[in-house]
Design a protein around this motif. Structure first.
Motif, PDB file in Angstrom:
ATOM      1  N   MET A 144       0.844  -1.197   0.000  1.00  0.00           N
ATOM      2  CA  MET A 144       0.000   0.000   0.000  1.00  0.00           C
ATOM      3  C   MET A 144       0.878   1.245   0.000  1.00  0.00           C
ATOM      4  O   MET A 144       1.934   1.269   0.632  1.00  0.00           O
ATOM      5  CB  MET A 144      -0.926   0.024   1.219  1.00  0.00           C
ATOM      6  N   TRP A 145       0.416   2.277  -0.731  1.00  0.00           N
ATOM      7  CA  TRP A 145       0.934   3.620  -0.607  1.00  0.00           C
ATOM      8  C   TRP A 145      -0.104   4.429   0.163  1.00  0.00           C
ATOM      9  O   TRP A 145      -1.267   4.507  -0.248  1.00  0.00           O
ATOM     10  CB  TRP A 145       1.164   4.266  -1.967  1.00  0.00           C
ATOM     11  N   GLY A 165       2.164   9.317   0.933  1.00  0.00           N
ATOM     12  CA  GLY A 165       3.216   8.773   0.087  1.00  0.00           C
ATOM     13  C   GLY A 165       4.019   7.667   0.720  1.00  0.00           C
ATOM     14  O   GLY A 165       4.793   6.978   0.028  1.00  0.00           O
ATOM     15  N   GLN A 166       3.878   7.466   2.027  1.00  0.00           N
ATOM     16  CA  GLN A 166       4.598   6.376   2.678  1.00  0.00           C
ATOM     17  C   GLN A 166       4.111   5.035   2.135  1.00  0.00           C
ATOM     18  O   GLN A 166       2.921   4.846   1.887  1.00  0.00           O
ATOM     19  CB  GLN A 166       4.379   6.441   4.194  1.00  0.00           C
ATOM     20  N   SER A 219      10.189   1.282  -0.336  1.00  0.00           N
ATOM     21  CA  SER A 219      10.565   2.517  -1.021  1.00  0.00           C
ATOM     22  C   SER A 219       9.392   3.034  -1.847  1.00  0.00           C
ATOM     23  O   SER A 219       8.507   2.277  -2.250  1.00  0.00           O
ATOM     24  CB  SER A 219      11.778   2.277  -1.920  1.00  0.00           C
ATOM     25  N   VAL A 220       9.389   4.310  -2.134  1.00  0.00           N
ATOM     26  CA  VAL A 220       8.274   4.939  -2.856  1.00  0.00           C
ATOM     27  C   VAL A 220       8.126   4.358  -4.249  1.00  0.00           C
ATOM     28  O   VAL A 220       6.998   4.244  -4.766  1.00  0.00           O
ATOM     29  CB  VAL A 220       8.486   6.472  -2.912  1.00  0.00           C
ATOM     30  N   ARG A 248      -6.371   2.302  12.623  1.00  0.00           N
ATOM     31  CA  ARG A 248      -6.554   3.667  12.118  1.00  0.00           C
ATOM     32  C   ARG A 248      -5.285   4.192  11.453  1.00  0.00           C
ATOM     33  O   ARG A 248      -5.291   5.267  10.860  1.00  0.00           O
ATOM     34  CB  ARG A 248      -6.957   4.601  13.255  1.00  0.00           C
ATOM     35  N   LYS A 249      -4.197   3.413  11.527  1.00  0.00           N
ATOM     36  CA  LYS A 249      -2.942   3.809  10.915  1.00  0.00           C
ATOM     37  C   LYS A 249      -2.426   2.677  10.036  1.00  0.00           C
ATOM     38  O   LYS A 249      -2.541   1.509  10.400  1.00  0.00           O
ATOM     39  CB  LYS A 249      -1.903   4.152  11.970  1.00  0.00           C
ATOM     40  N   MET A 250      -1.830   3.029   8.899  1.00  0.00           N
ATOM     41  CA  MET A 250      -1.344   2.008   7.979  1.00  0.00           C
ATOM     42  C   MET A 250      -0.307   1.101   8.634  1.00  0.00           C
ATOM     43  O   MET A 250      -0.338  -0.120   8.463  1.00  0.00           O
ATOM     44  CB  MET A 250      -0.740   2.652   6.725  1.00  0.00           C
TER      45      MET A 250
END
Length: 525
Positions: free
Chosen positions: A166-167, A171-172, A192-193, A245-247
């Motif tokens: 997942m992005w 952007g993380q 990495s992105v 609630r957080k990736m």
């Protein structure tokens, strides 16, 4: 007008009821789009295993694992989530993964390209997947048609499977994978992105135990859901989810989304996706394989307390298999999975895959336009079809009437050459022609046990296989294309190496590299 509406409603209810009562696996007489606003599961009664699905604008794309078959990782396209076509295959050269996947080794039955995840990010398509022996890989492309970049290896370790990525909105990027060889421990890594590397040292354990795998990470309405399957002895395999609630987690909350549905061969791995009707769906394979493989159904998703409950919602907010529903969208153009090929396009249709990475110079679609030429060369083991490199395959279907006919020109066969039409999985059967000296004979093969048939003097031969919902196949041959004669035993199609039955056209020579066969057409009713 009122009476007409009542009649239509009653008809729809009747159709849905008939579909929902269908619980005896494999004996369906109807499936897919019924043409009246209703679909009936399965929507693809064929081996499209390890499904993942994404939506890009008004189009849907799904991927399916391919194991040792080349090209690898089939990608499907749909406009309505029910009718699909094969868009292509992503991995052209399996030797990017390992030479064990080549015709020179043929050492990855049941292995090779396993489940993957498909993503669309910054106007680019990304594929991530694993192999149980070599680790994780990725590639990307500007369109589903490619060109797909050469594979990048993300993790060179054996024993991992079922990755997802997942992005986030900032952007993380993250990567999730299961270490099945170490107690099914699932880890999250920083990625990495560009998706081309993961930080091995950043691994955080987010899930473990009870055969937990089939990971899919999605974000809906501010929640991050890790959807996965779990297996327990006596219960079977079923769909679960954890949420945060957080990736990057923590993923503490957990819920079972559906029952195992053993009577429906345990639908459990797939993608949760929003339809054009703004409703939610689960595109899934049925995870307990039989001769037809792990086939595909579409189940509704109902949101209960912000949990995606799959299928028909039962008391206790848990789902079960649902055999029919309203079409998510009615598209004027009905897509379909092509099976027939007249070899007139100068390239193989995308339903075809070689058994292992092929020897490119040993087949041609150009030397005799409108025909496929297969050149004979020696198998890795004498007279062993499963070690013969020049075998072209496609998936078979589980429907009422299956009728496959192949027309071959056998005038250029050489001494020792064998070619024909086969079914294969962990076992196999085939009807073909063998050349001995100047004479050609019919032969029936069953797991390398051979029954010799009559001598064949015709330059052409037509070979046919027929089977129905029970998967019991009979082979036939013809010397004129009209009158067919049964030959050989009936053959029960089988499951093996995590695959359902495959159809194949084979060509090899036990003695040397001589001879070839030309295929005019492969017609699959």
């Amino acid at each position: 007008m009122k009476n007409i509406l009542v009649i239509i409603c009653c008809l729809l209810i009747t159709i849905c009821s008939v579909g929902q009562q269908q619980v005896e696996w494999g004996k369906w007489k109807i499936w897919g789009d019924q043409g009246n606003g209703i679909y009936v599961n399965p929507i693809i009664p064929s081996d499209y295993s390890d499904i993942d699905c994404i939506r890009v604008s008004n189009d849907y794309y799904a991927i399916s694992s391919t194991f040792q078959f080349s090209p690898g990782m089939t990608i499907l396209h749909s406009r309505d989530l029910v009718n699909w076509e094969i868009s292509g295959n992503i991995i052209d050269d399996l030797t990017q993964i390992s030479n064990e996947l080549s015709w020179t080794h043929m050492n990855r039955y049941g292995k090779g390209v396993w489940a993957g995840t498909l993503r669309y990010h910054n106007e680019r398509f990304y594929l991530f997947f694993g192999t149980p022996d070599e680790g994780y890989f990725m590639t990307s492309a500007p369109t589903v048609k490619g060109p797909w970049e050469p594979l990048t290896q993300l993790l060179s370790e054996a024993g991992w499977d079922d990755c997802t990525t997942m992005w986030d909105d900032d952007g993380q990027a993250c990567f999730i994978g299961t270490h099945f060889s170490d107690g099914y421990k699932t880890y999250m890594f920083k990625m990495s992105v560009d998706g081309k590397s993961i930080d091995r040292k950043s691994a955080v354990l987010i899930n473990s135990g009870d055969g937990r795998e089939a990971n899919k990470l999605i974000k809906i309405n501010g929640w991050y859901y890790l959807v996965f399957s779990e297996y327990k002895a006596g219960l079977g395999r079923y769909v679960m989810a954890k949420r945060s609630r957080k990736m990057m987690g923590p993923y503490y909350e957990e819920k079972q989304l559906a029952l195992s549905n053993r009577e429906a061969m345990e639908p459990n791995q797939g993608g949760i996706i929003q339809g054009m009707d703004n409703k939610w769906y689960f595109l899934t394979h049925h995870g307990t394989g039989d001769w037809s493989g792990r086939i595909v159904s579409l189940l509704p998703v109902t949101w209960v307390d912000d949990w995606p409950i799959i299928g028909e919602v039962l008391p206790g907010s848990i789902g079960r298999m649902k055999w029919s529903g309203a079409m998510p969208f009615i598209d004027k153009k009905k897509l379909n999975i092509n099976r027939t090929d007249d070899f007139g396009d100068g390239k193989l249709s995308p339903q075809w895959q070689w058994n292992y990475q092929p020897r490119q110079e040993m087949f041609s679609l150009s030397v005799r336009p409108g025909w496929l030429r297969l050149k004979a060369y020696t198998p890795l083991k004498v007279n062993k079809l499963m070690t013969a490199g020049n075998t072209l395959t496609q998936r078979c279907f589980r429907k009422q009437d299956n009728d496959v006919i192949v027309k071959m020109d056998i005038t250029n066969m050489a001494d020792g050459q064998k070619n024909g039409l086969c079914h294969f999985s962990s076992q196999h059967a085939a009807l073909g022609i063998v050349k001995e000296g100047k004479n050609s004979y019919l032969e029936y093969r069953k797991n390398d046990s051979i029954t010799r048939g009559p001598q064949v003097h015709s330059p052409f031969i037509w070979l046919k296989s027929q089977w129905g919902l029970d998967g019991n196949s009979r082979f036939f041959y013809s010397l004129d294309g009209d009158n067919f004669i049964a030959f050989g035993e009936s053959y029960q199609l089988v499951w093996g190496n995590y695959r359902g039955d495959r159809l194949g056209i084979y060509c090899f020579n036990d003695n040397n590299e001589k001879g070839f066969v030309d295929i005019d057409y492969f017609h699959y009713q």
